[in-house]
Enzyme design. Structure first.
Site, PDB file in Angstrom:
ATOM      1  N   SER A 288     -39.730 -10.230   2.460  1.00 31.14           N
ATOM      2  CA  SER A 288     -40.305 -10.570   3.766  1.00 31.14           C
ATOM      3  C   SER A 288     -41.259 -10.029   4.992  1.00 31.14           C
ATOM      4  O   SER A 288     -42.093 -10.526   5.442  1.00 31.14           O
ATOM      5  CB  SER A 288     -39.686  -8.843   4.754  1.00 31.14           C
ATOM      6  OG  SER A 288     -37.996  -9.470   4.502  1.00 31.14           O
TER       7      SER A 288
ATOM      8  N   LYS B  82     -42.977 -12.998   6.611  1.00 35.81           N
ATOM      9  CA  LYS B  82     -42.581 -12.853   8.118  1.00 35.81           C
ATOM     10  C   LYS B  82     -43.908 -13.183   8.746  1.00 35.81           C
ATOM     11  O   LYS B  82     -44.099 -13.779   9.758  1.00 35.81           O
ATOM     12  CB  LYS B  82     -41.656 -12.576   7.782  1.00 35.81           C
ATOM     13  CG  LYS B  82     -39.907 -12.827   7.642  1.00 35.81           C
ATOM     14  CD  LYS B  82     -39.171 -11.463   7.671  1.00 35.81           C
ATOM     15  CE  LYS B  82     -37.385 -11.794   7.085  1.00 35.81           C
ATOM     16  NZ  LYS B  82     -36.636 -10.928   6.984  1.00 35.81           N
TER      17      LYS B  82
ATOM     18  N   TYR C 105     -36.976 -21.168   4.587  1.00 35.63           N
ATOM     19  CA  TYR C 105     -37.424 -19.583   4.803  1.00 35.63           C
ATOM     20  C   TYR C 105     -37.117 -18.707   3.150  1.00 35.63           C
ATOM     21  O   TYR C 105     -38.480 -18.222   2.519  1.00 35.63           O
ATOM     22  CB  TYR C 105     -36.468 -19.165   5.864  1.00 35.63           C
ATOM     23  CG  TYR C 105     -35.829 -17.904   4.994  1.00 35.63           C
ATOM     24  CD1 TYR C 105     -37.044 -17.074   5.762  1.00 35.63           C
ATOM     25  CD2 TYR C 105     -35.240 -17.072   5.028  1.00 35.63           C
ATOM     26  CE1 TYR C 105     -36.799 -15.342   5.594  1.00 35.63           C
ATOM     27  CE2 TYR C 105     -34.904 -16.095   4.245  1.00 35.63           C
ATOM     28  CZ  TYR C 105     -35.806 -14.879   4.970  1.00 35.63           C
ATOM     29  OH  TYR C 105     -35.579 -13.084   4.860  1.00 35.63           O
TER      30      TYR C 105
ATOM     31  N   TYR D 291     -37.336  -2.079   8.496  1.00 38.11           N
ATOM     32  CA  TYR D 291     -36.031  -2.247   8.395  1.00 38.11           C
ATOM     33  C   TYR D 291     -35.798  -0.819   9.833  1.00 38.11           C
ATOM     34  O   TYR D 291     -36.992  -0.377  10.023  1.00 38.11           O
ATOM     35  CB  TYR D 291     -34.919  -1.942   7.232  1.00 38.11           C
ATOM     36  CG  TYR D 291     -35.870  -2.544   5.701  1.00 38.11           C
ATOM     37  CD1 TYR D 291     -35.534  -3.954   6.189  1.00 38.11           C
ATOM     38  CD2 TYR D 291     -36.819  -2.555   4.920  1.00 38.11           C
ATOM     39  CE1 TYR D 291     -36.817  -5.001   5.266  1.00 38.11           C
ATOM     40  CE2 TYR D 291     -36.874  -3.640   3.994  1.00 38.11           C
ATOM     41  CZ  TYR D 291     -36.802  -4.434   4.281  1.00 38.11           C
ATOM     42  OH  TYR D 291     -37.463  -5.557   3.311  1.00 38.11           O
TER      43      TYR D 291
ATOM     44  N   VAL E 124     -37.746  -6.279  -0.018  1.00 41.48           N
ATOM     45  CA  VAL E 124     -36.783  -6.193  -1.163  1.00 41.48           C
ATOM     46  C   VAL E 124     -37.779  -6.909  -2.334  1.00 41.48           C
ATOM     47  O   VAL E 124     -37.169  -5.652  -3.171  1.00 41.48           O
ATOM     48  CB  VAL E 124     -35.342  -6.669  -1.106  1.00 41.48           C
ATOM     49  CG1 VAL E 124     -35.162  -6.843   0.437  1.00 41.48           C
ATOM     50  CG2 VAL E 124     -36.434  -8.338  -0.714  1.00 41.48           C
TER      51      VAL E 124
HETATM   52  N1  GLU Z   1     -35.471 -13.741   1.419  1.00 41.01           N
HETATM   53  C1  GLU Z   1     -35.144 -11.576   1.632  1.00 41.01           C
HETATM   54  C2  GLU Z   1     -34.110 -11.871   2.226  1.00 41.01           C
HETATM   55  O1  GLU Z   1     -33.636 -12.585   2.955  1.00 41.01           O
HETATM   56  C3  GLU Z   1     -36.030 -10.621   2.060  1.00 41.01           C
HETATM   57  C4  GLU Z   1     -35.225  -9.648   2.209  1.00 41.01           C
HETATM   58  C5  GLU Z   1     -36.390  -9.196   2.710  1.00 41.01           C
HETATM   59  O2  GLU Z   1     -37.622  -8.910   2.047  1.00 41.01           O
HETATM   60  O3  GLU Z   1     -36.614  -7.827   3.437  1.00 41.01           O
HETATM   61  O4  GLU Z   1     -32.617 -11.559   2.054  1.00 41.01           O
END
Ligand code: GLU
Length: 306
Positions: free
Chosen positions: A64, A67, A189, A241, A259
């Protein structure tokens, strides 16, 4: 800063026992192989001081955290308004991969840092295939680091083989006409999420966010100041989160977690901090990472809220 090394060592030492309280993410099967005992922290100041402790040279996939950089890449093409078109930029209050609000809000993701929003961002990046699209994100990082940023092929394949939930989000958005090719957007992604750095290089790569969009080391303009402010604001509202509120209270800095156990934290005008620790707490954030950041924020009085 004279005692920064001591502080980082102390942060690591205090956080190390906490990893037993967390669990490594396993919904992407390849991530379950991470060793939760490895924790590290790296600081890069805008003056060029670099300090690290623990396993700050242990590579992990950005997940994430990528992003932030895909959004920065898109903002370079489209400006802040174009990049965020169709996203109200409000905290979601739901899980990062939740589909609930997409149903209620005609496919519009609440912000670009939850999965649906980030997939929409990827769908807007230039490129005809996943490699090219994710390459735009990798190139932004590489331009700062002056070195190529690898994609972890195993993690990418593992998420691609199991990413049904993200595909559901993308298909929903395609249904509502927000994007044209759900499969392509997801693969791009997944690939960008598998970009791999260690904490030391992540702090370096994120330093332009502390420099109002300019890389303080090279003087290179990476992102315009208005876009940079938008990304920092989004991080402080949506970066951890469902723990983002507590994090604002205890650490008080814009950050983005992943994550894989990484967290990139920005002290505007001063430094970028990257932490690693694969054991995640109940809200999905690295337990060691959050503890180290809390310690450092207290010790150096870093909270933006005074
Ligand atoms: N590639 C992970 C997903 O889409 C990233 C999620 C994350 O790190 O929050 O589930």
């Amino acid at each position: 800063m004279e005692n920064l090394q001591e502080l980082l060592d102390e942060a690591c030492n205090r956080a190390r026992p906490l990893v037993r309280e967390g669990r490594v993410a396993s919904y992407i099967p390849e991530l379950a192989k991470a060793d939760p005992s490895l924790i590290g922290i790296a600081v890069h100041t805008v003056e060029g001081e670099t300090v690290q402790s623990g396993h700050a040279a242990h590579p992990f996939t950005l997940q994430s955290i990528s992003k932030l950089f895909s959004l920065a890449a898109l903002m370079r093409f489209r400006g802040p308004t174009g990049a965020l078109d169709g996203m109200p930029c409000e905290p979601s209050g739901d899980a990062f991969h939740s589909i609930v609000r997409l149903e209620e809000e005609a496919g519009h993701p609440r912000n670009p840092l939850i999965n649906a929003g980030a997939i929409l961002v990827s769908s807007r990046l230039p490129g005809g295939d996943p490699k090219e699209i994710a390459g735009t994100v990798g190139e932004l990082l590489a331009s700062v680091l002056d070195a190529p940023v690898p994609v972890d092929a195993q993690v990418y394949a593992s998420e691609s083989a199991t990413g049904y939930r993200n595909r559901a989000l993308a298909n929903y958005m395609q249904h509502f006409g927000l994007l044209e090719n759900a499969e392509l957007a997801c693969e791009a992604y997944f690939r960008q999420c598998a970009l791999t750095l260690d904490a030391k290089d992540l702090a370096r790569a994120g330093l332009f966010l502390a420099g109002n969009g300019t890389d303080p080391m090279s003087g290179a303009p990476i992102l315009d100041p208005q876009c940079t402010r938008s990304i920092l604001a989004l991080m402080s509202m949506c970066g951890l989160y469902d723990q983002v509120g507590q994090f604002a209270l205890t650490v008080g800095l814009p950050a983005k977690s992943a994550v894989s156990g990484g967290i990139l934290t920005i002290v505007p005008g001063r430094m970028a901090i990257a932490t690693y620790g694969a054991a995640l707490g109940p809200k999905g954030n690295s337990v060691a990472g959050v503890a180290m950041l809390q310690f450092l924020s207290d010790a150096l009085d870093l909270s933006l809220f005074g």
